[in-house]
Design a protein around this motif. Structure first.
Motif, mmCIF file in Angstrom:
data_model
loop_
_atom_site.group_PDB
_atom_site.id
_atom_site.type_symbol
_atom_site.label_atom_id
_atom_site.label_comp_id
_atom_site.label_asym_id
_atom_site.label_seq_id
_atom_site.Cartn_x
_atom_site.Cartn_y
_atom_site.Cartn_z
ATOM 1 N N GLU A 182 0.828 -1.206 0.000
ATOM 2 C CA GLU A 182 0.000 0.000 0.000
ATOM 3 C C GLU A 182 0.868 1.264 0.000
ATOM 4 O OE1 GLU A 182 -3.193 2.313 -0.486
ATOM 5 O OE2 GLU A 182 -3.160 0.138 -0.634
ATOM 6 N N ARG A 183 1.924 1.248 0.777
ATOM 7 C CA ARG A 183 2.834 2.405 0.809
ATOM 8 C C ARG A 183 3.519 2.579 -0.536
ATOM 9 N NH1 ARG A 183 6.442 2.632 6.047
ATOM 10 N NH2 ARG A 183 6.499 4.821 5.497
ATOM 11 N N ARG A 184 3.869 1.470 -1.158
ATOM 12 C CA ARG A 184 4.513 1.528 -2.478
ATOM 13 C C ARG A 184 3.550 2.134 -3.506
ATOM 14 N NH1 ARG A 184 8.385 -0.129 -5.841
ATOM 15 N NH2 ARG A 184 7.863 -1.174 -7.776
ATOM 16 N N ARG A 185 2.300 1.701 -3.487
ATOM 17 C CA ARG A 185 1.314 2.239 -4.433
ATOM 18 C C ARG A 185 1.099 3.734 -4.189
ATOM 19 N NH1 ARG A 185 -1.041 -2.994 -3.774
ATOM 20 N NH2 ARG A 185 -2.342 -2.260 -2.063
ATOM 21 N N TYR A 186 1.039 4.122 -2.920
ATOM 22 C CA TYR A 186 0.868 5.539 -2.586
ATOM 23 C C TYR A 186 2.071 6.350 -3.089
ATOM 24 C CZ TYR A 186 0.382 9.880 -0.045
ATOM 25 O OH TYR A 186 0.294 11.205 0.275
ATOM 26 N N ALA A 187 3.272 5.824 -2.874
ATOM 27 C CA ALA A 187 4.483 6.512 -3.326
ATOM 28 C C ALA A 187 4.487 6.666 -4.844
ATOM 29 C CB ALA A 187 5.722 5.759 -2.861
#
Length: 129
Positions: free
Chosen positions: A5-10
């Motif tokens: 999820e953090r990767r997608r947000y980034a």
């Protein structure tokens, strides 16, 4: 980061920053990864913005290619036409919509688009970059 999820947000933040900085090449490169995060209307908006980023950077050929890509998804969305015209795209867009009118005579969109572009040209004159 390992958290998906953090990767997608980034990726989303990176994509939006690429567009804001008119780095259309990098924005287009990660578009497939970020596009599923947007609604259908959001996708059309961002495809228009990528085309505008190319126009803003002075790359008219790729701006037209990207505009046509947007049109394959939503021909009726011409909301970014005035912004494209401001970047010196009026003549190319007029030619495109003129050709489109010939190839798709049943569509009302080419006439609507040309009216927007003609109004822009009357009010603000030609803009070349």
């Amino acid at each position: 980061t390992t958290d998906p999820e953090r990767r997608r947000y980034a990726q989303l933040v990176l994509f939006e920053n690429y567009v804001a900085k008119n780095d259309w090449m990098h924005a287009e490169a990660i578009w497939p990864q970020v596009s599923q995060r947007y609604t259908d209307a959001g996708k059309i908006d961002w495809l228009s913005r990528i085309a505008l980023a190319a126009a803003n950077s002075g790359d008219k050929e790729n701006a037209m290619r990207l505009w046509k890509k947007k049109d394959k998804e939503a021909l009726s969305d011409i909301s970014y036409l005035p912004y494209m015209a401001r970047q010196g795209m009026t003549e190319l867009l007029m030619n495109y919509y003129s050709d489109l009118k010939k190839s798709e005579p049943q569509s009302t969109i080419p006439d609507k688009a040309m009216k927007v572009l003609e109004k822009w040209a009357r009010e603000f004159g030609p803009v070349t970059k």
